[in-house]
Scaffold this active site. Structure first.
Site, PDB file in Angstrom:
ATOM      1  N   CYS A  77      -0.455   4.243   2.127  1.00 58.90           N
ATOM      2  CA  CYS A  77      -0.380   3.966   3.687  1.00 58.90           C
ATOM      3  C   CYS A  77       1.365   4.244   4.146  1.00 58.90           C
ATOM      4  O   CYS A  77       1.691   4.724   5.086  1.00 58.90           O
ATOM      5  CB  CYS A  77      -0.628   2.487   4.075  1.00 58.90           C
ATOM      6  SG  CYS A  77      -2.174   1.849   3.296  1.00 58.90           S
ATOM      7  N   ASP A  78       2.126   3.542   3.356  1.00 58.17           N
ATOM      8  CA  ASP A  78       3.594   3.258   3.774  1.00 58.17           C
ATOM      9  C   ASP A  78       4.666   4.321   2.897  1.00 58.17           C
ATOM     10  O   ASP A  78       5.484   4.371   3.419  1.00 58.17           O
ATOM     11  CB  ASP A  78       3.899   2.014   3.668  1.00 58.17           C
ATOM     12  CG  ASP A  78       3.184   0.941   4.338  1.00 58.17           C
ATOM     13  OD1 ASP A  78       2.537   1.817   5.606  1.00 58.17           O
ATOM     14  OD2 ASP A  78       2.883  -0.356   4.181  1.00 58.17           O
ATOM     15  N   CYS A 116       0.799  -1.161  -0.081  1.00 54.91           N
ATOM     16  CA  CYS A 116      -0.156  -0.074   0.109  1.00 54.91           C
ATOM     17  C   CYS A 116       0.981   1.315  -0.033  1.00 54.91           C
ATOM     18  O   CYS A 116       1.448   1.945   1.147  1.00 54.91           O
ATOM     19  CB  CYS A 116      -0.755  -0.131   1.275  1.00 54.91           C
ATOM     20  SG  CYS A 116      -2.166   1.233   1.228  1.00 54.91           S
TER      21      CYS A 116
HETATM   22  C1  LIG Z   1       0.026  -3.697   5.251  1.00 54.81           C
HETATM   23  C2  LIG Z   1      -1.133  -2.842   5.288  1.00 54.81           C
HETATM   24  C3  LIG Z   1      -1.132  -1.490   5.753  1.00 54.81           C
HETATM   25  C4  LIG Z   1      -2.089  -0.701   5.345  1.00 54.81           C
HETATM   26  N1  LIG Z   1      -2.067   0.599   6.162  1.00 54.81           N
HETATM   27  C5  LIG Z   1      -3.137   1.433   6.025  1.00 54.81           C
HETATM   28  C6  LIG Z   1      -3.089   2.592   6.347  1.00 54.81           C
HETATM   29  O1  LIG Z   1      -1.995   3.190   6.998  1.00 54.81           O
HETATM   30  N2  LIG Z   1      -3.992   3.381   6.306  1.00 54.81           N
HETATM   31  C7  LIG Z   1      -5.455   3.074   5.649  1.00 54.81           C
HETATM   32  O2  LIG Z   1      -6.273   3.738   5.842  1.00 54.81           O
HETATM   33  N3  LIG Z   1      -5.437   1.905   5.180  1.00 54.81           N
HETATM   34  C8  LIG Z   1      -4.292   0.927   5.284  1.00 54.81           C
HETATM   35  N4  LIG Z   1      -4.402  -0.162   4.754  1.00 54.81           N
HETATM   36  C9  LIG Z   1      -5.429  -0.629   4.060  1.00 54.81           C
HETATM   37  C10 LIG Z   1      -6.661  -0.898   5.029  1.00 54.81           C
HETATM   38  O3  LIG Z   1      -6.046  -1.923   5.850  1.00 54.81           O
HETATM   39  C11 LIG Z   1      -7.875  -1.650   4.537  1.00 54.81           C
HETATM   40  O4  LIG Z   1      -8.308  -0.897   3.299  1.00 54.81           O
HETATM   41  C12 LIG Z   1      -9.190  -1.789   5.590  1.00 54.81           C
HETATM   42  O5  LIG Z   1      -8.441  -2.411   6.595  1.00 54.81           O
HETATM   43  C13 LIG Z   1     -10.301  -2.557   4.655  1.00 54.81           C
HETATM   44  O6  LIG Z   1     -11.188  -2.938   5.747  1.00 54.81           O
HETATM   45  P1  LIG Z   1     -12.223  -4.262   5.424  1.00 54.81           P
HETATM   46  O7  LIG Z   1     -13.264  -4.125   6.718  1.00 54.81           O
HETATM   47  O8  LIG Z   1     -12.890  -3.889   4.143  1.00 54.81           O
HETATM   48  O9  LIG Z   1     -11.515  -5.304   5.305  1.00 54.81           O
HETATM   49  P2  LIG Z   1     -10.693  -6.154   6.432  1.00 54.81           P
HETATM   50  O10 LIG Z   1      -9.961  -5.203   7.487  1.00 54.81           O
HETATM   51  O11 LIG Z   1      -9.668  -7.024   5.468  1.00 54.81           O
HETATM   52  O12 LIG Z   1     -11.453  -7.260   7.108  1.00 54.81           O
HETATM   53  C14 LIG Z   1     -12.137  -8.176   6.633  1.00 54.81           C
HETATM   54  C15 LIG Z   1     -12.514  -9.334   7.543  1.00 54.81           C
HETATM   55  O13 LIG Z   1     -13.288 -10.254   6.864  1.00 54.81           O
HETATM   56  C16 LIG Z   1     -12.860 -11.616   7.546  1.00 54.81           C
HETATM   57  N5  LIG Z   1     -13.326 -12.656   6.669  1.00 54.81           N
HETATM   58  C17 LIG Z   1     -12.863 -12.774   5.518  1.00 54.81           C
HETATM   59  N6  LIG Z   1     -13.588 -13.710   4.796  1.00 54.81           N
HETATM   60  C18 LIG Z   1     -14.385 -14.216   5.762  1.00 54.81           C
HETATM   61  C19 LIG Z   1     -15.508 -15.286   5.779  1.00 54.81           C
HETATM   62  N7  LIG Z   1     -15.628 -16.186   4.701  1.00 54.81           N
HETATM   63  N8  LIG Z   1     -16.019 -15.666   6.775  1.00 54.81           N
HETATM   64  C20 LIG Z   1     -15.713 -14.845   7.889  1.00 54.81           C
HETATM   65  N9  LIG Z   1     -14.865 -13.533   7.910  1.00 54.81           N
HETATM   66  C21 LIG Z   1     -14.108 -13.480   6.936  1.00 54.81           C
HETATM   67  C22 LIG Z   1     -11.317 -11.284   7.642  1.00 54.81           C
HETATM   68  O14 LIG Z   1     -10.851 -12.315   8.675  1.00 54.81           O
HETATM   69  C23 LIG Z   1     -11.295  -9.880   8.052  1.00 54.81           C
HETATM   70  O15 LIG Z   1     -11.154  -9.856   9.459  1.00 54.81           O
HETATM   71  C24 LIG Z   1      -3.249  -1.350   4.917  1.00 54.81           C
HETATM   72  C25 LIG Z   1      -3.370  -2.533   4.366  1.00 54.81           C
HETATM   73  C26 LIG Z   1      -2.430  -3.231   4.688  1.00 54.81           C
HETATM   74  C27 LIG Z   1      -2.346  -4.685   3.955  1.00 54.81           C
END
Ligand SMILES: Cc1cc2nc3c(=O)[nH]c(=O)nc-3n(C[C@H](O)[C@H](O)[C@H](O)COP(=O)(O)OP(=O)(O)OC[C@H]3O[C@@H](n4cnc5c(N)ncnc54)[C@H](O)[C@@H]3O)c2cc1C
Length: 311
Positions: free
Chosen positions: A136-137, A133
């Protein structure tokens, strides 16, 4: 069979925000996650762009969100995998490894996973120079030499973004041209601090505590070189965690596998909403996931309760 008003699949930023709004709206709300609650936010070494927190470690932010969500009365079941679901009937049913649930509305918030290049050093240095990302970084590498892997739109957008921060940006691509939009490519090539390394493949990421260099091979000449860099941004696409919901009839975006949503986070199935990185929203950040989760929960509330102002 347990009955709930709102069932949320995924306890990341989107699912937890939806949980807070769902529970505070008076909906009996359950969140299921196959891992520990907190989602991808917990993988961010340091978050510096989430309003209200100038600098916070990802795990801490994820814990705060989870705690906040639980305090509102939403129930979170960690480490409970979904086995099957039936979303088409008026009452939606979800079967997990532990139980069976019935709900009036469902929010899919299962996130996405970044595609990896699969080379030596990639996993070892993840969070210590290897990033997926740029937004982010990137700011951690002000004035440094960084490397971007990939040649599509996301690699080019990340390169442009990093060109404004890093000292030098090298882009490694296996072909001789980028696969991105023309205007984007022109912009990149006009930047004095960007250099494209065509026909090159990354073989290994090296370092000690943090990334120090990469080993590259020219696909045509087979020549190998080691180049000092301080960060490697892997930009070869993302895959939404959407297989199960697609099998249950949720419609993907055209030509992809992200969930197609409208401005109110509705999918093609009445009563089924989606939020966060699993959707075709163009930005994938914690803030946007939270915003989508909030909209999805309030729309789910309207769908279930049909308040007078929405009738
Ligand atoms: C290394 C890294 C650094 C980042 N840094 C930043 C930053 O500094 N600032 C920023 O704004 N964004 C950052 N991002 C991006 C940000 O983390 C994501 O955009 C955000 O967290 C997405 O949220 P979400 O709820 O959509 O998905 P997620 O946070 O991925 O949550 C999805 C959840 O669903 C669960 N899940 C998946 N499939 C299933 C299933 N079949 N049954 C039950 N549960 C399931 C998973 O276990 C997970 O807990 C970063 C991403 C990464 C990888």
């Amino acid at each position: 069979m347990e009955d709930w008003d709102l069932l949320i699949i995924g306890a990341g930023a989107a699912g937890l925000a939806a949980g807070i709004y769902g529970a505070r709206s008076g909906l009996k709300t359950l969140i299921l996650d196959e891992r520990l609650a907190g989602g991808t936010t917990a993988e961010a070494p340091l978050v510096e762009n989430y309003p209200g927190f100038p600098q916070i470690v990802g795990t801490e932010l994820a814990d705060k969100m989870t705690l906040h969500c639980r305090k509102t009365g939403a129930v979170i079941h960690d480490v409970e995998s979904v086995v099957s679901m039936n979303l088409k009937d008026e009452k939606k049913t979800v079967k997990t490894t532990r139980a069976e649930y019935r709900a009036s509305a469902i929010i899919i918030a299962t996130g996405a996973h970044y595609n990896e290049i699969g080379v030596k050093g990639e996993k070892e240095f993840h969070g210590r120079g290897v990033s997926y990302c740029g937004v982010c970084d990137g700011p951690f590498f002000k004035g440094k030499r960084v490397l971007v892997v990939g040649g599509g739109n996301s690699a080019c957008i990340t390169t442009l973004y990093l060109a404004g921060i890093a000292g030098e940006v090298m882009v490694v691509h296996r072909r001789e041209t980028f696969r991105a939009e023309d205007a984007l490519v022109k912009d990149i090539l006009s930047k004095g601090n960007v250099k494209a390394l065509w026909n090159m493949e990354i073989q290994e990421i090296k370092g000690d505590k943090v990334v120090k260099s990469v080993v590259l091979t020219n696909i045509k000449t087979k020549e190998t070189t080691e180049m000092p860099v301080e960060a490697v941004f892997v930009q070869i696409g993302e895959s939404p965690n959407s297989v199960q919901v697609m099998e249950a009839g949720v419609e993907p975006e055209e030509g992809g596998c992200s969930i197609k949503i409208d401005i109110r986070q509705r999918t093609n199935i009445p009563g089924v909403f989606a939020a966060g990185d699993v959707t075709n929203h163009p930005v994938r950040q914690i803030g946007t996931a939270v915003g989508q989760g909030i909209t999805a929960a309030l729309e789910a509330y309207s769908y279930i309760r049909r308040p007078y102002y929405r009738r």
